[in-house]
Design an enzyme around this catalytic site. Structure first.
Site, mmCIF file in Angstrom:
data_model
loop_
_atom_site.group_PDB
_atom_site.id
_atom_site.type_symbol
_atom_site.label_atom_id
_atom_site.label_comp_id
_atom_site.label_asym_id
_atom_site.label_seq_id
_atom_site.Cartn_x
_atom_site.Cartn_y
_atom_site.Cartn_z
ATOM 1 N N ASP A 50 -13.260 -18.093 2.724
ATOM 2 C CA ASP A 50 -12.643 -18.400 4.116
ATOM 3 C C ASP A 50 -13.655 -18.448 4.971
ATOM 4 O O ASP A 50 -13.364 -18.020 6.173
ATOM 5 C CB ASP A 50 -11.454 -17.679 4.501
ATOM 6 C CG ASP A 50 -10.459 -18.663 5.162
ATOM 7 O OD1 ASP A 50 -10.638 -19.936 5.369
ATOM 8 O OD2 ASP A 50 -9.474 -17.961 5.917
ATOM 9 N N GLY A 108 -2.066 -13.700 12.759
ATOM 10 C CA GLY A 108 -1.896 -14.880 11.693
ATOM 11 C C GLY A 108 -0.456 -14.647 11.220
ATOM 12 O O GLY A 108 0.113 -13.751 12.000
ATOM 13 N N ILE A 142 -5.898 -8.931 19.795
ATOM 14 C CA ILE A 142 -6.983 -9.555 19.866
ATOM 15 C C ILE A 142 -6.961 -10.792 18.836
ATOM 16 O O ILE A 142 -7.783 -11.676 18.833
ATOM 17 C CB ILE A 142 -8.371 -8.952 19.725
ATOM 18 C CG1 ILE A 142 -8.632 -8.111 18.479
ATOM 19 C CG2 ILE A 142 -8.469 -7.868 21.144
ATOM 20 C CD1 ILE A 142 -9.706 -7.371 18.230
ATOM 21 N N GLY A 143 -5.870 -10.865 17.995
ATOM 22 C CA GLY A 143 -5.954 -12.071 17.068
ATOM 23 C C GLY A 143 -4.615 -11.848 16.141
ATOM 24 O O GLY A 143 -4.218 -10.636 16.275
ATOM 25 N N VAL A 168 -4.264 -8.324 14.642
ATOM 26 C CA VAL A 168 -5.524 -7.454 15.082
ATOM 27 C C VAL A 168 -5.271 -6.983 16.341
ATOM 28 O O VAL A 168 -5.484 -7.747 17.101
ATOM 29 C CB VAL A 168 -6.757 -8.292 14.690
ATOM 30 C CG1 VAL A 168 -8.012 -7.163 14.890
ATOM 31 C CG2 VAL A 168 -6.817 -8.890 13.110
#
Length: 528
Positions: free
Chosen positions: A146, A26, A23-24, A31
């Site tokens: 952040d 970097g 779902i994500g 994730v």
């Protein structure tokens, strides 16, 4: 969920978690949704690749322990963590509504943003919850570092929680985080980064989060941070040199901003003051008139969650190979792209940065961006001067010399040539003709130096040349951005900017008083 399963502690056994959709992602983490069998509950697992992490596990676990003690309805719950091979797995609460950035992208993709992406009531409702979370963190001596739409998550019930607190920033500093309230570590996404974080001179405190909060407010209205079109180095220059951005900065179609009123704009301007002491605290912002427009979570559930992409829709957009890591990471099509720790290569700023990297003519000039966002603490002492250069530096003297010492970085076979006066049109046609420049500043012994070098338009970059001066030990590392910015100013308009004097970020020492005439705390860059 049964009473028995809810009473069980969270498992630290990898086999108890069934990994599901991504779902994500970097550059150093991915994730995934997962199902925890013993708890009979869906969770989110952030898998952080430890391969290049310089942090000791003892230090890392201490930080996670402190993080796990944070309990607030607006902070994502961290359940447990454990190591699987070369990865650290963080088990967290799954917020199925995704991030506010997911919703922004979804609205923009459908073309429903012509009158602004989110309305004021929605923005006020989301940001009020974010402020509640920030107030809690700040009271407990924590800085998020952040804050942005991508780190604001929504539950299916309309709840709002801040994610990515602690661990990402901790990893990016190599574990060098003390529990005091002033940081000197360079982490965060440039578009949302406060000026004092960029300058790396005085350190920064929780007011850095307030600047990022103001940028996030703009992002929720316009769909992007003000300088999203520019690569990271340009973002740093614009933030430090320009007046603070506003809702209108970088927006071509001003019609989309007509519905946003004075209280919203005033709230943004309060957050985006360059002097951090003038910015309000999270508690003070919560009392601002704009947040009277905030509604409850049922409002968010009805207003935007029905328009949000599902988890499966979001997972289809993740292109990076799970588990890939490093500043240069491999994509599914086999290509390599650059990003910072949590850079979203789908975002406008990500595309700009990647385009900048691909257009770099030499690896040497690409390294400047990689080093800028490296995990190393940038607050070290002035870099050591290599032997072949130190031989040309002036020797210690009891008094400052009346004439600057000469330090040349010009190739021996090609002595410096005076830049001839040419029109901008002629110069653009002769991009390979180098410009001879001299940077005059005082060294660590307070002696004036003239550093001569050449800049070839079309081949060199301002940030690349500045990085070389720092690597040679001729310029303080803290002055990277300001030297690059003024070099860029000269090479863009050499006819009107033949000489510029500017204040150095490294400042002065002891009882010295800044003086632009004597170049104490200042430098001068000229076309020779």
């Amino acid at each position: 969920m049964s009473e028995d399963s809810s009473a069980l502690p969270w498992s630290i056994n990898r086999d108890d978690y069934e990994l599901q959709e991504v779902i994500g992602s970097g550059a150093t983490a991915v994730v995934q949704a997962a199902y925890c069998a013993p708890k009979k509950e869906r969770v989110a697992i952030k898998r952080i690749n430890l391969e290049k992490c310089q942090t000791s596990m003892d230090e890392l676990l201490k930080e996670i322990q402190a993080m796990s003690q944070c309990h607030h309805p607006n902070i994502v719950s961290y359940y447990t963590s454990f190591v699987v091979k070369d990865e650290l797995w963080l088990v967290m609460k799954l917020l199925s509504g995704g991030s506010v950035l997911d919703i922004i992208k979804h609205i923009v993709a459908k073309g429903e943003h012509k009158g602004g992406v989110l309305d004021e009531s929605t923005i006020a409702t989301i940001l009020r919850e974010v402020l509640e979370g920030l107030e809690y963190l700040h009271k407990n001596g924590q800085i998020h570092r952040d804050v942005k739409a991508g780190n604001i998550l929504l539950g299916e019930d309309g709840s709002v929680q801040i994610a990515d607190f602690g661990v990402s920033a901790f990893l990016a500093t190599g574990g060098d985080i003390t529990r005091n309230k002033v940081r000197k570590t360079f982490v965060g996404t440039p578009c949302w980064m406060a000026p004092e974080v960029m300058e790396q001179v005085r350190g920064y405190d929780f007011k850095a989060d307030i600047w990022s909060f103001g940028i996030t407010a703009i992002e929720l209205a316009t769909g992007a941070a003000p300088y999203h079109k520019y690569p990271p180095m340009k973002v740093l220059m614009l933030t430090l040199q320009n007046d603070p951005p506003s809702l209108d900065t970088g927006v071509q179609d001003k019609e989309m901003l007509k519905k946003y009123g004075k209280s919203f704009r005033k709230m943004i301007s309060l957050c985006l003051q360059k002097d951090p002491e003038k910015r309000p605290t999270a508690a003070e912002l919560l009392r601002h008139k704009f947040f009277q427009k905030a509604k409850n979570k049922e409002f968010l559930q009805e207003k935007i969650l029905q328009r949000a992409p599902t988890i499966s829709e979001r997972s289809k957009k993740v292109r990076r190979v799970p588990g890939s890591s490093g500043r240069l990471h491999k994509t599914e099509d086999g290509g390599w792209e650059w990003s910072d720790d949590e850079f979203d290569e789908e975002s406008e700023e990500g595309k700009a940065a990647i385009s900048q990297l691909r257009s770099c003519p030499t690896q040497q000039h690409c390294l400047c961006l990689l080093q800028l966002f490296s995990a190393a603490d940038p607050m070290g002492t002035l870099l050591q001067v290599p032997e072949q250069i130190s031989a040309h530096l002036p020797q210690p003297a009891s008094q400052m010399p009346t004439q600057p010492a000469q330090v040349s970085l010009l190739p021996p076979a090609e002595p410096a040539k005076p830049a001839q006066a040419r029109s901008s049109g002629e110069r653009s046609q002769e991009t390979k003709v180098p410009i001879s420049l001299v940077l005059r500043l005082r060294n660590s012994k307070k002696e004036l130096n003239d550093i001569r070098f050449e800049f070839t338009p079309g081949r060199d970059t301002a940030e690349g040349v500045s990085q070389e001066l720092i690597s040679a030990g001729l310029v303080d590392g803290r002055d990277l951005v300001i030297v690059a910015a003024n070099l860029q100013k000269i090479v863009e308009e050499p006819q009107s900017n033949r000489s510029v004097t500017f204040k150095l970020a490294s400042g002065v020492e002891g009882s010295d008083i800044p003086d632009d005439g004597k170049l104490i705390g200042f430098a001068q860059l000229s076309i020779s």
